[in-house]
Design an enzyme around this catalytic site. Structure first.
Site, PDB file in Angstrom:
ATOM      1  N   LEU A 151      -1.955   0.517   0.828  1.00 51.09           N
ATOM      2  CA  LEU A 151      -1.960   1.108   1.838  1.00 51.09           C
ATOM      3  C   LEU A 151      -3.232   0.925   2.566  1.00 51.09           C
ATOM      4  O   LEU A 151      -4.378   1.103   1.906  1.00 51.09           O
ATOM      5  CB  LEU A 151      -1.846   2.706   1.707  1.00 51.09           C
ATOM      6  CG  LEU A 151      -0.405   3.188   1.223  1.00 51.09           C
ATOM      7  CD1 LEU A 151      -0.473   4.711   0.901  1.00 51.09           C
ATOM      8  CD2 LEU A 151       0.696   2.754   2.000  1.00 51.09           C
ATOM      9  N   ASP A 152      -3.254   0.455   3.724  1.00 52.58           N
ATOM     10  CA  ASP A 152      -4.627   0.172   4.471  1.00 52.58           C
ATOM     11  C   ASP A 152      -4.959   1.583   4.961  1.00 52.58           C
ATOM     12  O   ASP A 152      -4.436   2.531   4.878  1.00 52.58           O
ATOM     13  CB  ASP A 152      -4.193  -0.961   5.556  1.00 52.58           C
ATOM     14  CG  ASP A 152      -3.868  -2.179   4.741  1.00 52.58           C
ATOM     15  OD1 ASP A 152      -4.420  -2.490   3.883  1.00 52.58           O
ATOM     16  OD2 ASP A 152      -3.000  -2.672   5.650  1.00 52.58           O
ATOM     17  N   GLU A 153      -6.288   1.375   5.723  1.00 53.95           N
ATOM     18  CA  GLU A 153      -6.960   2.602   6.233  1.00 53.95           C
ATOM     19  C   GLU A 153      -6.125   3.587   6.876  1.00 53.95           C
ATOM     20  O   GLU A 153      -5.950   4.858   6.922  1.00 53.95           O
ATOM     21  CB  GLU A 153      -8.203   2.077   6.831  1.00 53.95           C
ATOM     22  CG  GLU A 153      -8.905   3.407   7.404  1.00 53.95           C
ATOM     23  CD  GLU A 153     -10.303   2.929   7.711  1.00 53.95           C
ATOM     24  OE1 GLU A 153     -10.969   3.848   8.565  1.00 53.95           O
ATOM     25  OE2 GLU A 153     -10.812   1.885   7.394  1.00 53.95           O
ATOM     26  N   ASP A 154      -5.444   2.984   7.874  1.00 58.19           N
ATOM     27  CA  ASP A 154      -4.757   3.817   8.877  1.00 58.19           C
ATOM     28  C   ASP A 154      -3.283   3.813   8.680  1.00 58.19           C
ATOM     29  O   ASP A 154      -2.426   3.944   9.610  1.00 58.19           O
ATOM     30  CB  ASP A 154      -4.955   3.332  10.415  1.00 58.19           C
ATOM     31  CG  ASP A 154      -6.500   3.568  10.854  1.00 58.19           C
ATOM     32  OD1 ASP A 154      -7.089   4.462  10.254  1.00 58.19           O
ATOM     33  OD2 ASP A 154      -6.879   2.676  11.397  1.00 58.19           O
ATOM     34  N   SER A 155      -2.927   3.612   7.491  1.00 58.94           N
ATOM     35  CA  SER A 155      -1.612   3.736   7.163  1.00 58.94           C
ATOM     36  C   SER A 155      -0.798   4.895   6.184  1.00 58.94           C
ATOM     37  O   SER A 155      -1.618   5.370   5.343  1.00 58.94           O
ATOM     38  CB  SER A 155      -0.882   2.417   6.645  1.00 58.94           C
ATOM     39  OG  SER A 155      -1.636   1.972   5.475  1.00 58.94           O
TER      40      SER A 155
END
Length: 75
Positions: free
Chosen positions: A7-11
């Site tokens: 998971l990336d920062e905004d996901s």
């Protein structure tokens, strides 16, 4: 413990945690062909050319990524 996914920062989404490294590798490595489906919310309205670029491929920090298919679900 082995992870499948990221998971990336905004996901938001799912990361699988398991103790089977062989299964984790088969689920995560592209050579095994496990299909992954992503639903993405973007600002604005992507043009047909921009959507086609996703199918053609884009370069990420870890290599080239491309979508097999792209569908606009709603606006």
């Amino acid at each position: 413990v082995y992870t499948v996914g990221r998971l990336d920062e905004d996901s938001v989404g799912l990361i699988l945690l398991m103790n089977d490294g062989e299964l984790a590798n088969k689920l995560a490595h592209p050579k095994f062909g496990v299909e992954k489906i992503y639903r993405v919310l973007v600002a604005g309205h992507p043009t047909p050319e921009e959507l086609d670029q996703l199918v053609q491929g884009v370069w990420l920090s870890d290599g080239k990524a491309r979508a097999r298919e792209v569908h606009v679900v709603g606006r």
